[in-house]
Design an enzyme around this catalytic site. Structure first.
Site, PDB file in Angstrom:
ATOM      1  N   HIS A  62      19.271  -5.628 -10.818  1.00 14.34           N
ATOM      2  CA  HIS A  62      20.046  -6.411  -9.848  1.00 14.34           C
ATOM      3  C   HIS A  62      20.319  -5.528  -8.639  1.00 14.34           C
ATOM      4  CE1 HIS A  62      20.819  -9.741 -12.661  1.00 14.34           C
ATOM      5  NE2 HIS A  62      20.884  -8.803 -13.582  1.00 14.34           N
ATOM      6  N   LEU A  63      19.736  -5.896  -7.503  1.00 13.31           N
ATOM      7  CA  LEU A  63      19.906  -5.070  -6.298  1.00 13.31           C
ATOM      8  C   LEU A  63      20.971  -5.632  -5.351  1.00 13.31           C
ATOM      9  CD1 LEU A  63      16.238  -3.957  -5.528  1.00 13.31           C
ATOM     10  CD2 LEU A  63      18.013  -2.756  -6.808  1.00 13.31           C
ATOM     11  N   ARG A  64      21.487  -6.824  -5.637  1.00 17.37           N
ATOM     12  CA  ARG A  64      22.651  -7.411  -4.957  1.00 17.37           C
ATOM     13  C   ARG A  64      22.458  -7.768  -3.484  1.00 17.37           C
ATOM     14  NH1 ARG A  64      24.323  -8.762  -9.688  1.00 17.37           N
ATOM     15  NH2 ARG A  64      25.564  -7.279 -10.847  1.00 17.37           N
ATOM     16  N   ASN A  94      19.611 -13.662  -8.734  1.00 19.93           N
ATOM     17  CA  ASN A  94      20.999 -14.146  -8.602  1.00 19.93           C
ATOM     18  C   ASN A  94      21.749 -13.461  -7.459  1.00 19.93           C
ATOM     19  OD1 ASN A  94      21.103 -11.717 -10.005  1.00 19.93           O
ATOM     20  ND2 ASN A  94      22.846 -12.315 -11.259  1.00 19.93           N
ATOM     21  N   ASP A 307      18.529  -3.821 -16.822  1.00 16.31           N
ATOM     22  CA  ASP A 307      19.610  -4.755 -16.457  1.00 16.31           C
ATOM     23  C   ASP A 307      20.658  -4.030 -15.600  1.00 16.31           C
ATOM     24  OD1 ASP A 307      21.096  -7.037 -16.156  1.00 16.31           O
ATOM     25  OD2 ASP A 307      21.692  -7.207 -18.256  1.00 16.31           O
ATOM     26  N   HIS A 311      28.607  -3.214  -9.820  1.00 18.44           N
ATOM     27  CA  HIS A 311      29.785  -4.038  -9.532  1.00 18.44           C
ATOM     28  C   HIS A 311      30.812  -3.227  -8.756  1.00 18.44           C
ATOM     29  CE1 HIS A 311      28.732  -7.657 -11.649  1.00 18.44           C
ATOM     30  NE2 HIS A 311      28.487  -7.002 -12.760  1.00 18.44           N
ATOM     31  N   PRO A 325      30.681  -8.813 -16.128  1.00 22.83           N
ATOM     32  CA  PRO A 325      29.829  -8.101 -17.070  1.00 22.83           C
ATOM     33  C   PRO A 325      28.726  -7.334 -16.357  1.00 22.83           C
ATOM     34  CG  PRO A 325      29.266 -10.429 -17.041  1.00 22.83           C
ATOM     35  CD  PRO A 325      30.385 -10.249 -16.053  1.00 22.83           C
ATOM     36  N   GLY A 326      28.408  -6.141 -16.839  1.00 25.81           N
ATOM     37  CA  GLY A 326      27.269  -5.407 -16.286  1.00 25.81           C
ATOM     38  C   GLY A 326      27.536  -3.933 -16.130  1.00 25.81           C
TER      39      GLY A 326
END
Ligand SMILES: [Zn+2]
Length: 432
Positions: A62-64, A94, A307, A311, A325-326
């Site tokens: 996840h690179l956001r 996402n 994964d 955050h 979560p993460g």
């Protein structure tokens, strides 16, 4: 001309040390140490005692960006990837806006190319807006400049079996793969931690193993009937391994990944109340973690995927129920695999190459990654010091976020250099 001479490394950690000459983006020569003359202007990497592997491929990052550039950007995530030994990563859909159309996937792909530290492959959403209601434009994304190879609603399960069936059929026709976040949403309403003794003792609503296993079983059946390819994200339970073994035995074209944290950590950590340990799927029992390690060793689980989930502090440093979560993963994945798989003798370095490079490249259909260490092959490489150790500090990682569950842990194996098409992207813990 960009030339690099790697001196005295062992390929896959096997046999005698060799010198490896990299030129024009490929492995130009492999020979006995000291025989090759150092080309003028070549960069020399002294690699005695070190292990050379094909660069790692992460199917789940996840690179956001776009949307949460306060927690990670394609640039900072690319840095973390290069420092972690990766030469290709798959950026989950996402984001905000969601990567469910050609404009967003092309932006992610182009930005990755501009930065040039790792090949950033955008994952396209399976359904529009990740809403699970109608298929996104899979064909348009696959045929865009980004050449999307993998579709996933990760973060959400594609719960509707008819939508999942259609996604499998379309993606197979396109030569791409659907990666499922297996979580039956009706079984995980309000879930906070692995359903079991520890969660009940602390009063957390449980996330049952059956919510994962029932979706994996259903999807294997759908894939079987559609003659489709299926990839299962972050498997975490013993029962999921049983389902995968059954499906593979029937000849279903299914592959699966496990995260480093599900290889090492368990719900024993719930007792800390620290939301740094909150992740989806949740940390499971010791028996589950043990089964993950065994399944990765024997190939029922195909590969490791991080994964990586950055955050913001306020989303992790709060009460458990409110925390997102993460966990971060890109810079610690190799060391966790070394700790859980190499040290106990479950995998040798050739096995690490299989689960962190070759299999993920095959699953995603990347022709230039996970290639053999041989003359003429693309120089996507990672050089590892297997005997070095390091201590993890979230604040020192390249990610904008610092949410690592390994804070303060001393771990084996250090990435000494990463090369992308013959160019050094990371060396001795620094970029470039
Ligand atoms: Zn997920």
């Amino acid at each position: 001309m960009n030339e690099v001479l790697i001196r005295g490394a062992r390929l896959y950690g096997e046999g005698e040390p060799v010198d490896v000459l990299v030129a024009d983006g490929v492995i130009a020569g492999i020979g006995a140490p000291g025989v090759a003359t150092v080309p003028e202007g070549a960069e020399v990497i002294e690699a005695a005692g070190q292990v050379l592997l094909p660069g790692f491929v992460d199917l789940h990052t996840h690179l956001r960006e776009p949307g949460r550039e306060d927690t990670e950007t394609i640039e900072t995530g690319s840095s973390a990837a290069a420092l972690g030994g990766y030469t290709a990563v798959f950026a989950m859909a996402n984001t905000d806006p969601v990567a469910d159309n050609a404009v967003v996937v092309e932006h992610v792909w182009r930005r990755g190319r501009e930065i040039g530290l790792v090949d950033v492959h955008p994952v396209g959403a399976v359904t529009a807006g990740l809403a699970g209601e109608r298929l996104a434009e899979l064909g348009t994304m696959a045929k865009s400049a980004a050449g999307v190879r993998m579709f996933s609603d990760d973060g959400h399960c594609v719960a509707d079996p008819l939508i999942m069936r259609r996604a499998l059929e379309y993606s197979t026709a396109l030569g791409t793969v659907v990666a499922q976040h297996a979580e039956e949403p009706r079984l995980t309403v309000g879930a906070q931690a692995h359903e079991g003794e520890r969660a009940s003792r602390l009063g957390y609503t449980g996330w049952p193993s059956s919510a994962e296993e029932s979706i994996v079983a259903r999807d294997c059946v759908l894939a079987r009937h559609a003659g489709a390819r299926l990839h299962v994200c972050h498997v975490s339970t013993t029962g999921t391994v049983d389902v995968l073994a059954w499906a593979k035995g029937l000849g279903v074209d299914v592959s699966a990944e496990v995260t480093p944290h599900h290889l090492l950590l368990t719900d024993e950590r719930l007792a800390t109340y620290d939301p740094i340990n909150k992740v989806n799927p949740p940390l499971r029992t010791e028996a589950d973690a043990e089964r993950m390690r065994q399944a990765l060793a024997d190939g029922v689980v195909d590969c490791v995927a991080t994964d990586h989930a950055p955050h913001a502090v306020q989303d992790k440093d709060c009460e458990w129920a409110a925390a997102r979560p993460g966990m971060l993963g890109l810079q610690t994945a190799l060391s966790i695999v070394a700790e859980t798989m190499v040290r106990p003798g479950l995998l040798d370095w050739r096995g690490v190459a299989r689960v962190m490079s070759e299999r993920p490249a095959e699953i995603a259909g990347l022709p230039d990654q996970g290639r053999p260490l041989a003359e003429g092959e693309p120089a996507n490489l990672v050089l590892i010091d297997p005997d070095a150790e390091w201590t993890v500090h979230g604040a020192e990682l390249a990610s904008l976020a610092g949410n690592t569950p390994y804070e303060g842990m001393r771990l084996p194996a250090v990435v000494s250099a990463t090369l992308l098409r013959g160019r050094i992207t990371a060396r001795e813990g620094k970029i470039g």
